[in-house]
Design an enzyme around this catalytic site. Structure first.
Site, PDB file in Angstrom:
ATOM      1  N   GLY A 156       0.856  -1.189   0.000  1.00  0.00           N
ATOM      2  CA  GLY A 156       0.000   0.000   0.000  1.00  0.00           C
ATOM      3  C   GLY A 156       0.889   1.236   0.000  1.00  0.00           C
ATOM      4  O   GLY A 156       2.060   1.182  -0.389  1.00  0.00           O
ATOM      5  N   ARG A 157       0.305   2.336   0.478  1.00  0.00           N
ATOM      6  CA  ARG A 157       1.046   3.606   0.419  1.00  0.00           C
ATOM      7  C   ARG A 157       2.344   3.559   1.222  1.00  0.00           C
ATOM      8  O   ARG A 157       3.375   4.069   0.786  1.00  0.00           O
ATOM      9  CB  ARG A 157       0.151   4.739   0.934  1.00  0.00           C
ATOM     10  CG  ARG A 157      -0.977   5.048  -0.021  1.00  0.00           C
ATOM     11  CD  ARG A 157      -2.083   5.807   0.672  1.00  0.00           C
ATOM     12  NE  ARG A 157      -2.872   4.887   1.482  1.00  0.00           N
ATOM     13  CZ  ARG A 157      -4.192   4.919   1.608  1.00  0.00           C
ATOM     14  NH1 ARG A 157      -4.879   5.853   1.006  1.00  0.00           N
ATOM     15  NH2 ARG A 157      -4.831   4.049   2.366  1.00  0.00           N
ATOM     16  N   ILE A 158       2.290   2.934   2.417  1.00  0.00           N
ATOM     17  CA  ILE A 158       3.504   2.915   3.257  1.00  0.00           C
ATOM     18  C   ILE A 158       4.552   1.992   2.635  1.00  0.00           C
ATOM     19  O   ILE A 158       5.743   2.323   2.578  1.00  0.00           O
ATOM     20  CB  ILE A 158       3.162   2.497   4.706  1.00  0.00           C
ATOM     21  CG1 ILE A 158       2.183   3.516   5.321  1.00  0.00           C
ATOM     22  CG2 ILE A 158       4.430   2.396   5.558  1.00  0.00           C
ATOM     23  CD1 ILE A 158       1.572   3.074   6.641  1.00  0.00           C
ATOM     24  N   ARG A 179      -1.702  -8.454  -2.252  1.00  0.00           N
ATOM     25  CA  ARG A 179      -2.918  -9.111  -2.763  1.00  0.00           C
ATOM     26  C   ARG A 179      -3.079  -8.824  -4.256  1.00  0.00           C
ATOM     27  O   ARG A 179      -3.423  -9.673  -5.034  1.00  0.00           O
ATOM     28  CB  ARG A 179      -4.153  -8.591  -2.025  1.00  0.00           C
ATOM     29  CG  ARG A 179      -4.471  -9.371  -0.767  1.00  0.00           C
ATOM     30  CD  ARG A 179      -5.616  -8.744  -0.053  1.00  0.00           C
ATOM     31  NE  ARG A 179      -5.374  -7.309   0.150  1.00  0.00           N
ATOM     32  CZ  ARG A 179      -6.103  -6.512   0.896  1.00  0.00           C
ATOM     33  NH1 ARG A 179      -7.153  -6.989   1.514  1.00  0.00           N
ATOM     34  NH2 ARG A 179      -5.799  -5.246   1.047  1.00  0.00           N
ATOM     35  N   ILE A 238       6.270  -3.373  10.980  1.00  0.00           N
ATOM     36  CA  ILE A 238       5.649  -2.097  11.392  1.00  0.00           C
ATOM     37  C   ILE A 238       4.157  -2.143  11.069  1.00  0.00           C
ATOM     38  O   ILE A 238       3.506  -1.099  11.008  1.00  0.00           O
ATOM     39  CB  ILE A 238       6.300  -0.868  10.714  1.00  0.00           C
ATOM     40  CG1 ILE A 238       6.304  -1.002   9.182  1.00  0.00           C
ATOM     41  CG2 ILE A 238       7.691  -0.619  11.242  1.00  0.00           C
ATOM     42  CD1 ILE A 238       6.596   0.302   8.463  1.00  0.00           C
ATOM     43  N   ALA A 239       3.627  -3.367  10.856  1.00  0.00           N
ATOM     44  CA  ALA A 239       2.233  -3.483  10.410  1.00  0.00           C
ATOM     45  C   ALA A 239       1.311  -3.613  11.620  1.00  0.00           C
ATOM     46  O   ALA A 239       0.757  -2.611  12.100  1.00  0.00           O
ATOM     47  CB  ALA A 239       2.107  -4.660   9.464  1.00  0.00           C
ATOM     48  N   ARG A 240       1.160  -4.804  12.119  1.00  0.00           N
ATOM     49  CA  ARG A 240       0.316  -5.061  13.287  1.00  0.00           C
ATOM     50  C   ARG A 240       0.819  -6.297  13.995  1.00  0.00           C
ATOM     51  O   ARG A 240       1.336  -7.225  13.350  1.00  0.00           O
ATOM     52  CB  ARG A 240      -1.128  -5.357  12.879  1.00  0.00           C
ATOM     53  CG  ARG A 240      -2.017  -4.151  12.710  1.00  0.00           C
ATOM     54  CD  ARG A 240      -2.312  -3.450  14.040  1.00  0.00           C
ATOM     55  NE  ARG A 240      -3.137  -2.275  13.872  1.00  0.00           N
ATOM     56  CZ  ARG A 240      -2.696  -1.044  13.581  1.00  0.00           C
ATOM     57  NH1 ARG A 240      -1.414  -0.805  13.421  1.00  0.00           N
ATOM     58  NH2 ARG A 240      -3.545  -0.042  13.467  1.00  0.00           N
ATOM     59  N   GLU A 269       0.044  -6.647  22.336  1.00  0.00           N
ATOM     60  CA  GLU A 269       0.698  -5.471  22.917  1.00  0.00           C
ATOM     61  C   GLU A 269      -0.284  -4.713  23.817  1.00  0.00           C
ATOM     62  O   GLU A 269      -1.494  -4.787  23.582  1.00  0.00           O
ATOM     63  CB  GLU A 269       1.243  -4.549  21.796  1.00  0.00           C
ATOM     64  CG  GLU A 269       0.183  -3.952  20.898  1.00  0.00           C
ATOM     65  CD  GLU A 269       0.784  -3.174  19.718  1.00  0.00           C
ATOM     66  OE1 GLU A 269       1.659  -3.714  19.011  1.00  0.00           O
ATOM     67  OE2 GLU A 269       0.344  -2.030  19.526  1.00  0.00           O
ATOM     68  N   HIS A 287       5.310   0.673  19.355  1.00  0.00           N
ATOM     69  CA  HIS A 287       4.273   1.102  18.394  1.00  0.00           C
ATOM     70  C   HIS A 287       4.340   2.619  18.157  1.00  0.00           C
ATOM     71  O   HIS A 287       3.366   3.349  18.427  1.00  0.00           O
ATOM     72  CB  HIS A 287       2.884   0.680  18.891  1.00  0.00           C
ATOM     73  CG  HIS A 287       1.876   0.567  17.781  1.00  0.00           C
ATOM     74  ND1 HIS A 287       0.866  -0.356  17.756  1.00  0.00           N
ATOM     75  CD2 HIS A 287       1.722   1.287  16.641  1.00  0.00           C
ATOM     76  CE1 HIS A 287       0.135  -0.205  16.667  1.00  0.00           C
ATOM     77  NE2 HIS A 287       0.637   0.785  15.967  1.00  0.00           N
ATOM     78  N   ILE A 288       5.480   3.060  17.629  1.00  0.00           N
ATOM     79  CA  ILE A 288       5.697   4.506  17.460  1.00  0.00           C
ATOM     80  C   ILE A 288       5.996   4.888  16.017  1.00  0.00           C
ATOM     81  O   ILE A 288       6.496   5.992  15.760  1.00  0.00           O
ATOM     82  CB  ILE A 288       6.861   5.008  18.362  1.00  0.00           C
ATOM     83  CG1 ILE A 288       8.161   4.235  18.078  1.00  0.00           C
ATOM     84  CG2 ILE A 288       6.476   4.921  19.824  1.00  0.00           C
ATOM     85  CD1 ILE A 288       9.400   4.870  18.701  1.00  0.00           C
TER      86      ILE A 288
END
Ligand code: GLV
Length: 326
Positions: A156-158, A179, A238-240, A269, A287-288
């Site tokens: 995606g964008r990131i 995907r 850095i996703a989830r 978390e 998570h920063i």
């Protein structure tokens, strides 16, 4: 006419509370007290809108406790804390904060990649512990970043921001899996080549995860996927939390089956798997990834603007379930 009542579930910038107070009766939580799901359900009662963060779960139970709720504006791009189907069925709009955080989050993905590959945290701990005696040829020798192969899962964008940094800044060969494939134009801009997931795992020197969490992406990286990666590879999440099987990763790091990792998000978390806390070759951050002051301000303002626009009878800027608007 009385102003609509909203809940701001967590502490946010005072300027944003002041902006919201021009339009709404605001029930804030500037003391940032933790809200249990019961507290949240209770505070949502009688509210027309809510400004939430990824920490608040908006599910059927919360929604049923708040029949007057019409919008939840999440101050995050991810919205796996929302049960979107339950919201849509009840006609509750969800909004998120895409775009405003793309570049800062991509910067941070790169910071974690560099820190993990070049062993920044590990060597700093060594220095702070007074262990640095003298220079030696292999002291904290890490892996190369420039010219290496950067893999991105979730484009995606990131993901695209990370690809551009890697390709244009560090001369990296960029491969990705997603995907759906990007347009030729975007692939050319990012200098990125589409590959299947196995090739991504086997070829990447540095693999960055930027895909959204869903039941389908749960443990997308587990023991089997880690076993396919190079022993010299680094893994960045850095996703989830939950996209990586943290227990399997802790073991792979301990056994040197991959070289290093950088993690900003964790399963369950703010708890962190204890196996990750005592392996040296992992950089851990709380998570920063989007946490620069201007970006967090832009996220808070976008969430506020979504509430103001929608509850003022206008179009929200970044709806997640626009079918509610019809
Ligand atoms: C942070 O994780 C976000 O989704 O914005």
């Amino acid at each position: 006419m009385s102003k609509p009542a909203i809940l701001v579930a967590r502490a946010v910038f005072p300027e944003v509370i002041a902006l919201l107070e021009q339009h709404f009766q605001v029930d804030d939580n500037q003391a940032d007290l933790p809200l249990t799901s019961q507290d949240l359900a209770q505070r949502l009662q009688g509210k027309t809108g809510a400004l939430t963060t990824g920490s608040e779960r908006i599910d059927a139970a919360a929604l049923d406790a708040a029949p007057s709720l019409r919008i939840c504006a999440n101050m995050a791009v991810g919205f796996n804390n929302f049960d979107v189907q339950a919201m849509t069925v009840r006609g509750v709009l969800g909004t998120n904060t895409p775009d405003v955080l793309t570049e800062s989050t991509a910067d941070f993905g790169f910071a974690l990649l560099m820190a993990a590959a070049r062993r920044v945290s590990e060597s700093e701990h060594y220095l702070r512990a007074g262990k640095w005696g003298r220079w030696s040829y292999d002291l904290f020798a890490g892996s190369e970043v420039h010219g290496s192969t950067l893999g991105i899962l979730g484009m995606g964008r990131i993901g695209q921001g990370i690809a551009r940094r890697g390709a244009h800044g560090f001369g990296m060969k960029v491969i990705y899996h997603n995907r759906s494939r990007l347009s030729r134009q975007l692939e050319a801009d990012c200098r990125a080549r589409y590959v299947d997931k196995d090739e991504l795992l086997e070829t990447s020197d540095h693999l960055v995860l930027v895909l959204p969490y869903s039941p389908a992406s749960h443990h997308a990286i587990g023991a089997a996927e880690l076993a396919r990666m190079k022993r010299t590879a680094t893994l960045i999440n850095i996703a989830r939390g939950g996209i990586v099987d943290d227990a399997a990763l802790a073991l792979a790091l301990r056994e040197g089956r991959i070289a290093a990792a950088g993690l900003d998000v964790f399963e369950g978390e703010p708890k962190v798997h204890p196996g990750l806390l005592d392996v040296p070759n992992v950089v851990l951050t709380p998570h920063i990834a989007s946490a620069t002051t201007p970006t967090r301000m832009a996220m808070a303002k976008l969430a506020a603007e979504n509430l103001i626009a929608f509850l003022g009878g206008g179009r929200p800027l970044t709806p997640i379930n626009p079918e509610v608007l019809k």
